[in-house]
Design a protein around this motif. Structure first.
Motif, PDB file in Angstrom:
ATOM      1  N   ILE A  58      36.554  40.485  35.577  1.00 52.12           N
ATOM      2  CA  ILE A  58      36.910  39.421  36.520  1.00 52.12           C
ATOM      3  C   ILE A  58      38.416  39.360  36.756  1.00 52.12           C
ATOM      4  O   ILE A  58      38.889  38.497  37.488  1.00 52.12           O
ATOM      5  N   ASP A  59      39.166  40.275  36.162  1.00 56.03           N
ATOM      6  CA  ASP A  59      40.630  40.224  36.234  1.00 56.03           C
ATOM      7  C   ASP A  59      41.166  40.180  37.662  1.00 56.03           C
ATOM      8  O   ASP A  59      42.044  39.371  37.965  1.00 56.03           O
ATOM      9  N   THR A  60      40.667  41.019  38.544  1.00 55.70           N
ATOM     10  CA  THR A  60      41.159  41.053  39.921  1.00 55.70           C
ATOM     11  C   THR A  60      40.879  39.735  40.636  1.00 55.70           C
ATOM     12  O   THR A  60      41.749  39.187  41.311  1.00 55.70           O
ATOM     13  N   ALA A  61      39.665  39.225  40.479  1.00 54.04           N
ATOM     14  CA  ALA A  61      39.310  37.958  41.123  1.00 54.04           C
ATOM     15  C   ALA A  61      40.125  36.805  40.544  1.00 54.04           C
ATOM     16  O   ALA A  61      40.581  35.926  41.294  1.00 54.04           O
ATOM     17  N   LEU A  62      40.333  36.806  39.229  1.00 55.55           N
ATOM     18  CA  LEU A  62      41.146  35.756  38.615  1.00 55.55           C
ATOM     19  C   LEU A  62      42.588  35.818  39.100  1.00 55.55           C
ATOM     20  O   LEU A  62      43.189  34.787  39.412  1.00 55.55           O
ATOM     21  N   ALA A  64      43.693  36.934  41.893  1.00 56.64           N
ATOM     22  CA  ALA A  64      43.740  36.455  43.274  1.00 56.64           C
ATOM     23  C   ALA A  64      43.612  34.927  43.313  1.00 56.64           C
ATOM     24  O   ALA A  64      44.342  34.253  44.044  1.00 56.64           O
ATOM     25  N   ALA A  65      42.692  34.380  42.517  1.00 51.43           N
ATOM     26  CA  ALA A  65      42.488  32.927  42.507  1.00 51.43           C
ATOM     27  C   ALA A  65      43.701  32.189  41.946  1.00 51.43           C
ATOM     28  O   ALA A  65      44.045  31.103  42.418  1.00 51.43           O
ATOM     29  N   THR A  83      32.512  45.998  35.653  1.00 49.06           N
ATOM     30  CA  THR A  83      33.566  45.311  36.395  1.00 49.06           C
ATOM     31  C   THR A  83      34.020  44.064  35.647  1.00 49.06           C
ATOM     32  O   THR A  83      33.213  43.282  35.168  1.00 49.06           O
TER      33      THR A  83
END
Length: 104
Positions: A72-76, A78-79, A70
């Motif tokens: 961190i692209d999705t979390a980044l 979103a942030a 996994t």
């Protein structure tokens, strides 16, 4: 984490508690979750059958493989409130520099 001690392979909840300073209840809970996820194995300590020795699983569990794969692209995204690939790359590069400087 160091997985061996002077008694041989594996480590105990007590050893981890002593090294980390965390409460034994937290270590026991984490060990139970990691065992359930297949990330570790436990076995009786041959030197003291009342103790349980904790060791990493021989093969990574499906959950460990998923976490390792996994990004961190999705979390980044979103942030940051954006999916702009250039901005994501810029922040990812900055995090890599930070990790390099903060890692002992």
């Amino acid at each position: 984490m160091k997985w061996s001690n002077r008694r041989g392979p594996g480590t105990s909840v007590g050893d981890i508690t002593a090294r980390t300073g965390l409460p034994q209840s937290q270590i026991s809970t984490a060990v139970a979750r990691l065992k359930e996820a297949g990330s570790i194995t436990t076995a009786p300590d041959p030197a003291d059958r009342r103790r349980v020795l904790i060791s990493p699983a021989a093969e990574p569990s499906a959950r460990v493989q998923q976490v390792r794969a996994t990004t961190i692209d999705t979390a980044l995204a979103a942030a940051l409130g954006t999916g702009d690939p250039r901005r994501l790359r810029e922040v990812t590069d900055a995090l890599a520099v930070l990790a390099r400087h903060l890692t002992p």
